[in-house]
Design an enzyme around this catalytic site. Sequence first.
Site, PDB file in Angstrom:
ATOM      1  N   HIS A 240      -1.266  -0.421  -4.842  1.00  0.00           N
ATOM      2  CA  HIS A 240      -1.970  -1.734  -4.194  1.00  0.00           C
ATOM      3  C   HIS A 240      -2.423  -2.359  -5.516  1.00  0.00           C
ATOM      4  O   HIS A 240      -1.708  -3.581  -6.004  1.00  0.00           O
ATOM      5  CB  HIS A 240      -3.250  -1.484  -3.450  1.00  0.00           C
ATOM      6  CG  HIS A 240      -3.111  -0.409  -2.346  1.00  0.00           C
ATOM      7  ND1 HIS A 240      -2.286  -0.888  -1.297  1.00  0.00           N
ATOM      8  CD2 HIS A 240      -3.446   0.644  -1.873  1.00  0.00           C
ATOM      9  CE1 HIS A 240      -2.262   0.060  -0.251  1.00  0.00           C
ATOM     10  NE2 HIS A 240      -2.858   1.088  -0.602  1.00  0.00           N
TER      11      HIS A 240
HETATM   12  C1  BDR Z   1      -7.365  -1.327  -1.352  1.00  0.00           C
HETATM   13  O1  BDR Z   1      -8.279  -0.779  -1.038  1.00  0.00           O
HETATM   14  C2  BDR Z   1      -8.867   0.308  -1.899  1.00  0.00           C
HETATM   15  O2  BDR Z   1      -8.950   1.584  -1.332  1.00  0.00           O
HETATM   16  C3  BDR Z   1      -7.835   0.425  -3.083  1.00  0.00           C
HETATM   17  O3  BDR Z   1      -8.331   0.478  -4.244  1.00  0.00           O
HETATM   18  C4  BDR Z   1      -7.102  -1.259  -2.837  1.00  0.00           C
HETATM   19  O4  BDR Z   1      -7.795  -2.099  -3.639  1.00  0.00           O
HETATM   20  C5  BDR Z   1      -5.955  -1.066  -0.660  1.00  0.00           C
HETATM   21  O5  BDR Z   1      -6.229  -1.490   0.692  1.00  0.00           O
END
Ligand code: BDR
Length: 315
Positions: A240
């Site tokens: 992500h």
């Molecule tokens: C996002 O949520 C967090 O858990 C991760 O770091 C990322 O930024 C993904 O949905």
Amino acid sequence: MSARPLIIDCDPGQDDAVALLLAFASAEEFDLLGVTAVAGNVPLARTESNARRIRDLAGRPDVPVYAGCSRPMVREPETAEYIHGPTGIDGADLPEPSRTAEAAHAVDFLVDALSATQEPITLATLGPLTNVALAIVKNPAICGNVREIVTMGGAMGLGNVTPAAEFNIHADPHAAHVVFEAGVPLTMIGLDVTHQAIATPPRLEAIRALGTAPAAAVCGMLDLYGEKNIEAYHHGAPMHDPCVIAYLLASELFEGRDMRVDVELGDGHCFGRTVCDLHGRTGAATNAHVLQRVDADGFFAMLTERLARLPVDPI
Ligand code: BDR
Ligand code: CA
């Protein structure tokens, strides 16, 4: 090419940690003015100390770290230890940080840096948007000095924390609303894209083979993060937050479209959803460049090559 002035707002978080390492390893491209931490995946005390642990791991004591908001603007805090582990960076196995955070609050740093700058600053946001929204609320004029915001958050398709919403937006949708309405050039990197960049076993082995402390930490974190994602999505760790930094380094790896995005603030099944008007149904002016595709092999080749630049021994 001169280095791009950049501030990273984050909530480390295993994938935030990988994103920070990618940015720390890219000193030629980024003039990294500071890292600001916000409550998100784990409480603020841990996100900000994790940012400092990662700074040590990368050997970048020159980059200041600021602690920011300890809770969202309106809603109750929401964390994600069930994904990232109680430390937020489980699997990295890092010691206590060598230095403290800066004295200034992250929101004040954002306002001051953006007010004083001669050159527009890029904001890379990897967590809930509380710090950035409050900086905008405190001094809306700073928007004129933001070159662009590249944010990991939202989804055109399904969510992860709920069927409809992605974690960063759901954790502070009111802050997201402020940021998406700010009139600043904004690129949204949602789950549609990040779930194309999966840390598969061969990709992780290529990183592990670097044999350095940062590479070992990355693989330790992504092994655990991957297990959680296999349980939920039947594939390994989605990259992500590193996609944000990768986009700033090599936008040609990504494809997207301009469109209108609204954040759902009403209670109900869609609370925190990013409503993306792909086909222009509303006729409203576009406010975001929404990425839809990534060249995952190109992304991992770059990540591996950059991680190889980091020092073998942490501070
Ligand atoms: C996002 O949520 C967090 O858990 C991760 O770091 C990322 O930024 C993904 O949905
Ligand atoms: Ca994050």
